[in-house]
Design a protein around this motif. Sequence first.
Motif: not given
Length: 307
Positions: A148-171
């Motif tokens: 309900h917060a992020i929607g039912m969709r692929t995450q990380g298609r744009q650079a800033d969002q993709a970087r956030r997914v990478l940072e999440d994985a590293l964290a």
Amino acid sequence: MNQRRFTVDTIAKLHAAGERFTMVTAYDFTSARIVDRSEVELILVGDSLGMVMQGHDSTLPVTVDDMIYHTRMVMRGAHRPLVVTDLPFGSYTIEDDAIRAATRVMAEGGSQAVKLEGGAQIAPTIRRLVDAGIPVMAHVGFTPQSVHAIGMRTQGRQADQARRVLEDALAVQDAGAWAVVLELIPAPLAAAITERLEIPTIGIGAGPDCSGQVQVWHDLLGLYDEFVPRHAHRLRTFADDAVAALDQYAGDVREGAFPTAENSSTMDAGELARALGDGSGDSDGDHPDGDARDGETLDGETLDGHA
Ligand SMILES: Nc1nc(=O)c2c([nH]1)NC[C@@H]1CN(c3ccc(C(=O)N[C@@H](CCC(=O)O)C(=O)O)cc3)CN21
Ligand SMILES: CC(C)C(=O)C(=O)O
Ligand SMILES: [Mg+2]
């Protein structure tokens, strides 16, 4: 197969050897028995059970008690795979709650690890669980409990969002997670994350270059028709087979083709006549021991199972 149970350690060794592995969801004894007989290494008692078992349209209504109930059933059937249980929505938002929920899932449910959704933000909670001796599988990218917060969709298609997914994985890796699910992220991003992490990545809708893959039982076997996600590997259509079998059952009964003599038991005609009181048995209506219930012993030994 009489193989020893997979552990976090043996999965790490598979990963170190560069071997791809698989995880599948299971929610009950019978499906866990089937996974046990297969080559799949990991079972996830996923909170997707809220959808495929309980019929909700999201995973949000699932409770810790639900997860324990299903985990207990799975543990009775799964002796070879490593079993991971999802912590449900709201059960780990507050750190102390996370410890309590994870402890209950493992002590009462019996699984070997827990999975929770979130990245950098949930990393301190992962650290506390790991410090408490609880193996944690993380889950980043599309996190269904946040639908309900992020929607039912692929995450990380744009650079800033993709970087956030990478940072999440590293964290989550830095926090001590031993594996991380990558859900619904672009394949090249999943490949880049997998390359940069030491812990295995487990993909769903994340392309082929993850360390392993995870699929929902019902999606693989074609048992759930509310929707079929694009990432689903639908290898069978068991629901269609089941409907056909049920129709055959109904037809057989209607036509008198089932049950047959093979499915039925017989009895001595005299016994039946006596039971119905039509005069061929005890005419005085007495039922002396050892007569009306011929062959039965006092300890009931011969009571069961004779045709
Ligand atoms: N049966 C089932 N399979 C799953 O994989 C699954 C569940 N239930 N329940 C919990 C979550 C929810 N998941 C979902 C549910 C729907 C989509 C979905 O609608 N996907 C779109 C594509 C979205 C995109 O690529 O941006 C699709 O068209 O399938 C994705 C993941 C994954 N999990
Ligand atoms: C889709 C998988 C990764 C999951 O979290 C679940 O089944 O609940
Ligand atoms: Mg889940």
